[in-house]
Design an enzyme around this catalytic site. Sequence first.
Site, PDB file in Angstrom:
ATOM      1  N   ARG A  49      12.151   6.535  11.051  1.00  0.00           N
ATOM      2  CA  ARG A  49      10.710   6.195  11.217  1.00  0.00           C
ATOM      3  C   ARG A  49      10.641   4.965  12.123  1.00  0.00           C
ATOM      4  NH1 ARG A  49       5.477   7.879   9.812  1.00  0.00           N
ATOM      5  NH2 ARG A  49       6.404   9.504   8.699  1.00  0.00           N
TER       6      ARG A  49
ATOM      7  N   GLU B 280      -0.909   3.431   5.771  1.00  0.00           N
ATOM      8  CA  GLU B 280       0.267   2.529   6.371  1.00  0.00           C
ATOM      9  C   GLU B 280      -0.208   2.022   7.735  1.00  0.00           C
ATOM     10  OE1 GLU B 280       2.922   6.074   5.690  1.00  0.00           O
ATOM     11  OE2 GLU B 280       4.531   4.497   5.335  1.00  0.00           O
TER      12      GLU B 280
END
Lengths: 463, 784
Positions: B328, B729
């Site tokens: 990620r 997030e």
Amino acid sequence: MRFWLNGKQTDVDGVAADITLLQHLRESRSSLGTKEGCASGDCGACTLLVSDDDGSYRSVNSCLMPLASVQGRQVLTVEGLAQAGELHPIQQAMIDTHASQCGFCTPGFAMSLAGANQHAVEGDGRAHILDAISGNLCRCTGYKPIVEAGLQVLPKPNPLPPAPACETRTAQPLPGYWQPTSETELRGLLEQYPDARLIAGGTDLMLEGTQQYRELRQLIDLSHIKSLTRIDSAGDTLCIGAAATYSAQEKALSALAPAYVSFLLRLGSRQIRNRGTLGGNICNASPIADTPPWLLVQEAELIIGKAGGGFRYERLEDFYVDYKKTTLAAGEYLADVRLSRARLKCPAKLYKVSKRFEDDISAVCGAFLINPNGQLRIAFGGMAAVPKRARATEAFINKQDWRNPEKWSAIIDQAAQYLAQDFTPMTDVRASSEYRAAMAHSLLRKACRALVVGDDVEVGIYA
Amino acid sequence: MRKLTDRKPTPPRPHTQAAQLGGSTPHESARLHVTGMAQYVDDTATPENLLYVATGQSIHAHAKVLAMDLSAVWASPGVVDVVVQADIPGKVDVAPVYSGDPLLAGDEVQYVGQPLFAVAATSMAAAQRAVKCAKVDYDVLPAVLEIEQALAQDSFVLPQHKLLMGDPDAAIDTAPHQISGEVYVRGQEHFYLEGQISQATPLEDGALHVLSSSQHPTEVQKLVAEVLDLPFHKVVAEVRRMGGGFGGKETQAAPLACLAALFAQRTGRPVRYRMPRHDDMVQTGKRHDFLNRYRVGFNDDGRLLGVDMTLAGKCGYSADLSDGIVDRAMFHADNAYYLNNASILGLRCKTHTVSNTAFRGFGGPKGVLAVECMMDDIARHLGKDPLDVRIENLYQPGRDETPYGQTIEQHQLPAIIEALEQSSNYRARRAEITAYNASHETTKRGLALTPVKFGISFTAKHLNQAGALLHLYTDGSMQISHGGTEMGQGLYSKIQTIVAHAFGQPLSQVAVVSTRTDKVPNTSPTAASSGTDLNGMAALNACEKIKADLRAFAVEHFQVAATEVQFLEGAVKLGAESMAFAEFIQLAYLNRVPLSATGFYRTPKINYDRASAKGRPFLYFANGAAVSEVIIDTETGEYRVTQVDVLHDVGSSLNPAIDIGQIEGGFVQGMGWLTSEELLWDDTGRVISNSPANYKIPTAHDVPVAFNVVLFDQANQEATVHRSKAVGEPPLMLAISVWAALRDACASVANYQISPRINAPATPEQVYWAVQQAKAFAAKGGAQ
């Protein structure tokens, strides 16, 4: 022992001297609204309100407060905030402003804010709210809605339930825990129990139990001895009792020592300052304690009591022997701290450098004062094993024409080498030795600039 | 039931308004929170015979365990049971994805704090005192403690992965300008206010009930069953709420549950394992440190021609979730920018430290910070405003391919940045700040606007599924269970709204009950910001199933067209007629219509081929931008954030108050990561930032008064639940604007001619040294 929990008389016995109020509430009273987040007085999840002699309530970290110390007090927890099914206005405001997310810190914030809302507030409301929650951490909201909730209720004070008149006081509320009310009583206890530990606010001592699981079997609580809690500014001398809390000092000294009082806002949090004492800060002998540098440049004198009777006098500078070591002998106790009122009026600067503005431990703390003879006095915390005067640096600067606006800066440049003689700071979790050395020099420069040309900026309070 | 309730059908409750989408209703537990009545695991009743757990911990970063003498532990007051690795009846390894996370260490320890044995005692203090009595003999082995060391020794937990687009080497070499840079980004301690905790209670026939503060109850169930060698159906894991999670309770909660369950099985007594804060900060994983290096080629406008980036993550001693986390980071090393030609290499470094884990952003923030650092460096090199370099490189139609082959389809960022540039008065402030800095020496101000584009979906494809279970009772009230967990983010509130809205009912009619593995099985962790996207859709699916049956019943019973049956405003519209909801449900019950349904959802369109490193790992992106202003003290490095303006894209918001709460909270958490929160280890591998006394998360004072957050109101083009977007997030990375603004202020010391290195977090000390760099540069006469 007896105390009141949310208005209900509560009698306790057969409990260890070192059990904390938080442990007692959660384990024995099923009072589960008060949370444990850290058990070290850093997060505020366990904040509750305890009545004081003046009938008002102070916020405290219940994780560091011995249960026995609330004898005769009323303890208000989050369960006691709502009255007759009606939420306290701060509770409703916190719902309305979306001030809770995970909710774990919320009871602590509600208590801090309810405490801040018990009396009418003059001046900067936002500063008042920030001060009240300086010891409350929230990891979810980013604080904005919590501050908003506080500001919403602030215009209208919401008195808290009156504290019951103190009916019972015993000299020994729990086995192994004594609450003497006079120094005579204290001396007797010191003779009788030479192994007992002295406790005032307990904001450091109690960590031995909550962090290291050590037992504290015998505790002598100094906070009910009037001669140790008084702050007396009559005559030429200011006497601050060793058991005077920071909050009490803030209140008593705002006119006498404004720089010190505003500096105290960076020492611990409101909860810590409601409990912590000057004597604790001095006797704990931590190299990063925040009051000693100021007391060193004030050339403070300590009055030390003895179990066998009598007192001795010692300059604070001579009191520190080595890391966490003082001259305090067995059977001795710090009674009070004496400062010259003339010196309190001298130009002085106090600085603290840390990673966080509020409730952090200093990387470096610096105190600077021009004494009545025009001599610069310099002391630092965080630069050596003990809080320490910068003797070589002082000697160098005082030989120069350092108050000359044209010359001071070059003199400070040269002072760096004398600071290096005075101090060999260490590297630890808070800062590197190089940064500490650089900060000592930077703070000296800032102080001299402020004292010589009056130019003083602190970005931490810049808005 | 023999007889239906004779209570009046319409419940006389406060929220009689039918639930609205997009209403700023309070968190479903708000009243419980403020009254202290919300229950966390440690608030459950404590039976007389409850036992408490503590673990004995390694004092070395890497060592062979030669012998353990636990006789004094056994003899310590209050101790009831002691276990070592050999006492584990089933599987020892509790690793979530790969392997290598023993529940208790065997003959080797790999980090300071690794549990060697565990104790169950009659109180927490007794357990904690007992574990200190062990005598352990070690043979100390060399330890790898830093990323640089791991790189030098090829010490990795997993193989590297690389994204490649075009020919970056050639593009960089032939570009008019080339620069390279490096930034070290420290990790972050989660510091959820509620520490890790679990409680196991033995049930009949060897079964166990496990209460856990976990983002992943299914994994708790699975690992407990594996450790105890039980079929999964013997274990129920339950989570009502967490006192904060932030990724720290995705995998890290399970070992506590396993040890509590192990003692519960052995002793037949309920067992609670709560980690004191110190143990939590030493023994559980954190956000990864990353060492990021880049080489970039660009033209005179600052347009990127080629980028070569290496992202090296400090994984700790085991893989945990590090593969996905480093991936990620790589997927976000472009952030909002078209890289043109790119090579992005991700390395999974093995160190003898606690195994790092998920933390809000899951590696993404490290990739974003790397490219934002690069943007500033390019701007300084060219003497441009960093904002202009950023705008120059934003993804646009035609310049829309990511290094992993996904095409950007929704282009919100150019509009977001333009709007924010205007609303924050960026250009005028930039001019004013530059003038201020030219005339001030001891204080300098900094300004930065940084964007965020964050990919939404688990990169492990199979996790993109969710289930729900809806019960409709004959008084018209409902219970919804789903696979997601509540950690404060407002998932339960959003689910409650979705279900109540589906039936035109007030919120008070819908109870969102605790997440249990016996209600909804085989769930995914509540992570990757996906909680509402996945579970909201599954809940909606369950609603639609029941509504379809109810509608079919109404069509037949009332002889109305299906389109004339509507669940609106607290009632059921049946053509021209209307019936109270409860009355209608009772009628449906009497006519034997099913009033319970499961719902299911799987995310469409997503795929990723690891071999070619190409695909569409994300269904969509959430976007936002922030402008931060700071003032620094050049003599000490101290600073203050003075203003923050945010414009953030949450699609069509299901609950603006909750979404703004996520943005503000995420921003401040990100600000902490990049400013005051400094994770530090000593040279023996011991964590020295091991308490809130020496690890400082922001307080209210650190948050600027001028903190303006606005939602960018535009529906998601993808068919997510009511066209909303994930919000958990992405906002954390908005705080990179604070870090960039601090760097901007430092750069001003050298008249913006250099980009001084500042590692993250930019503590006052880091800022001070950056100012010194800039001063040294300026003293040498600046750029020639």
